[in-house]
Scaffold this active site. Structure first.
Site, mmCIF file in Angstrom:
data_model
loop_
_atom_site.group_PDB
_atom_site.id
_atom_site.type_symbol
_atom_site.label_atom_id
_atom_site.label_comp_id
_atom_site.label_asym_id
_atom_site.label_seq_id
_atom_site.Cartn_x
_atom_site.Cartn_y
_atom_site.Cartn_z
ATOM 1 C CG ASP A 132 -4.777 5.120 -11.007
ATOM 2 O OD1 ASP A 132 -4.638 5.905 -10.066
ATOM 3 O OD2 ASP A 132 -5.243 3.970 -10.891
ATOM 4 C CG ASN A 140 -0.467 -0.885 -1.084
ATOM 5 O OD1 ASN A 140 0.741 -1.065 -1.207
ATOM 6 N ND2 ASN A 140 -1.049 0.254 -1.428
ATOM 7 C CG HIS A 145 0.812 -0.451 3.048
ATOM 8 N ND1 HIS A 145 0.072 0.382 2.243
ATOM 9 C CD2 HIS A 145 -0.068 -1.041 3.893
ATOM 10 C CE1 HIS A 145 -1.204 0.322 2.583
ATOM 11 N NE2 HIS A 145 -1.318 -0.542 3.593
ATOM 12 C CG ASP A 149 5.721 2.244 0.129
ATOM 13 O OD1 ASP A 149 4.632 2.611 -0.356
ATOM 14 O OD2 ASP A 149 6.003 2.347 1.338
ATOM 15 C CD GLU A 175 -3.452 4.084 -6.533
ATOM 16 O OE1 GLU A 175 -4.634 3.706 -6.606
ATOM 17 O OE2 GLU A 175 -2.933 4.518 -5.478
#
Length: 258
Positions: A132, A140, A145, A149, A175
């Site tokens: 993670d 973000n 975002h 991404d 994530e």
């Protein structure tokens, strides 16, 4: 004699050429039919042959019609085969798309379930690695975002490039990622996780100064126990995050280092 032998063997040759040169099957078959028909017509006009068996000019058109019919049947067969191949490719493409994460290009959570089902009877040792990304929400919130991404796609590429060809890499959600490695011991699984952790930490991300990840690792001796190993790796991941992040925590319960 040549004509008789041709009538026996040319259909076999036509079938082979149809398989090898499917795009030109109709042209090949019709051409062969015309040639055989002309041979029959010319042969029927020769007295020496006509006495034996080629004593009717209508034999030529008959031969041509037979080969034309055979060519038509071959053309239909090759067309149906091509349609079947196209349908199969489309079905495979849809199945791949359904099991692929659109953002990162690695497998998705649905593919994990398929992997578990396919390996339910496997006796291979497997290592499960959960990871993670640490404080990814800040990425973000700070950079947007779109940049987040991009980071996820880059992490997925690192995992894909730094694992073996037969290993399984998937995005679990958000994530979180999961990596399943086969034919490895518990100790080797932990080493692989540490190897991946180091590469994620050392990678350069555009506009994002630093990125780390927490890892949870578990091991199983057979495919039937993979689901349990996933649950244990997930719990180990929570321990890694609770103990300071950017580290690998291994759950050794029920595993062996053989």
């Amino acid at each position: 004699t040549g004509l008789v032998l041709g009538l026996l063997y040319v259909p076999v040759i036509m079938t082979i050429t149809t398989i090898l040169f499917s795009g030109r099957s109709r042209l090949i078959c019709v051409s062969v039919g015309v040639i055989m028909g002309m041979i029959a017509i010319i042969g029927s006009s020769r007295e020496a042959l006509a006495i034996s068996f080629l004593n009717d000019w209508r034999l030529g058109p008959l031969v041509f019609c037979v080969f034309a019919l055979y060519a038509w049947l071959l053309s239909n067969w090759i067309r149906e085969r091509e349609q079947l191949e196209t349908t199969t490719q489309q079905a495979q493409g849809l199945a791949l798309a359904a099991n692929t994460d659109a953002l990162t290009g690695v497998f998705n959570r649905r593919a994990v379930a398929d992997f578990l089902e396919q390996n339910a009877l496997s006796r291979r040792q497997c290592g499960v690695i959960f990871l993670d990304l640490d404080h990814f929400k800040l990425v973000n919130d700070t950079y947007g975002h779109d940049r987040g991404d991009s980071v996820l796609a880059q992490v997925a590429e690192i995992l894909h490039l730094r694992t073996r060809e037969g290993d399984f890499v998937a995005r679990w959600g958000g994530e979180e990622f999961i990596v399943i490695v086969t034919n490895v011991s518990a100790h080797q699984t932990t080493d692989i996780a540490e190897y991946l952790r180091g590469h994620i930490e050392q990678a350069t991300y555009h506009e994002v100064p630093r990125l780390t990840a927490s890892f949870g690792v578990a091991h199983t001796l057979s495919g039937a126990q993979l689901q349990g190993a996933i649950n244990r790796a997930d719990q180990a991941l929570y321990q890694a995050k609770a103990s300071g992040r950017n580290r690998v925590v291994s759950d050794r319960s029920g595993c062996s280092d053989k």
